[in-house]
Motif scaffolding. Structure first.
Motif, PDB file in Angstrom:
ATOM      1  N   ARG A 131      21.327  35.742  32.786  1.00  0.00           N
ATOM      2  CA  ARG A 131      22.449  35.889  31.844  1.00  0.00           C
ATOM      3  C   ARG A 131      21.954  36.255  30.451  1.00  0.00           C
ATOM      4  N   ASP A 132      20.779  35.704  30.077  1.00  0.00           N
ATOM      5  CA  ASP A 132      20.287  35.851  28.709  1.00  0.00           C
ATOM      6  C   ASP A 132      19.344  37.026  28.489  1.00  0.00           C
ATOM      7  N   GLN A 133      18.721  37.525  29.569  1.00  0.00           N
ATOM      8  CA  GLN A 133      17.688  38.542  29.421  1.00  0.00           C
ATOM      9  C   GLN A 133      17.956  39.701  30.363  1.00  0.00           C
ATOM     10  N   ARG A 134      17.831  40.910  29.872  1.00  0.00           N
ATOM     11  CA  ARG A 134      18.005  42.103  30.703  1.00  0.00           C
ATOM     12  C   ARG A 134      16.920  42.191  31.767  1.00  0.00           C
ATOM     13  N   VAL A 135      15.691  41.822  31.380  1.00  0.00           N
ATOM     14  CA  VAL A 135      14.541  41.868  32.284  1.00  0.00           C
ATOM     15  C   VAL A 135      13.808  40.531  32.205  1.00  0.00           C
TER      16      VAL A 135
END
Length: 111
Positions: A14-18
């Motif tokens: 949810r918090d990080q694209r990768v």
């Protein structure tokens, strides 16, 4: 694997694209998969990117290093994020059915 059974991993998605996890067994975002997946498959490093379709999380592109730990480079992460974006666009265009998205978006490089 269900994201419901992986709360730390789900929160990281949810918090990080990768998610770059050079040591997946000890990374707090991925270590909850140790017994059920990482150890049985000998996965040492993970590089995972969100696949979005229509603003919703539709899947995860998982790139793994099996047998050897791998330090991911910035261009590795950029490429996986780009590929995940392409998969999301393909899904929205009807070129990638949901069932295909779940199974085919998994790459397992060795080493």
């Amino acid at each position: 694997m269900s994201l419901n059974a992986l709360p730390a991993y789900a929160a990281a998605l949810r918090d990080q694209r990768v998610i770059e996890a050079p040591c997946a067994l000890s990374d707090p975002r991925t270590c909850e998969m140790a017994q059920s997946y990482l150890l049985p498959q000998d996965v040492r490093s993970m590089l995972d990117a969100q696949i979005h379709a229509g603003g919703n999380l539709a899947g995860v592109l998982c790139v793994e290093s099996v047998g050897l730990k791998r330090e991911w480079r910035a261009d590795d992460a950029a490429f996986v994020a780009f590929a995940a974006g392409v998969l999301g666009h393909m899904y929205l265009a009807g070129e990638l059915p949901q069932a295909h998205l779940a199974g085919a978006a998994r790459a397992r490089p060795h080493g």
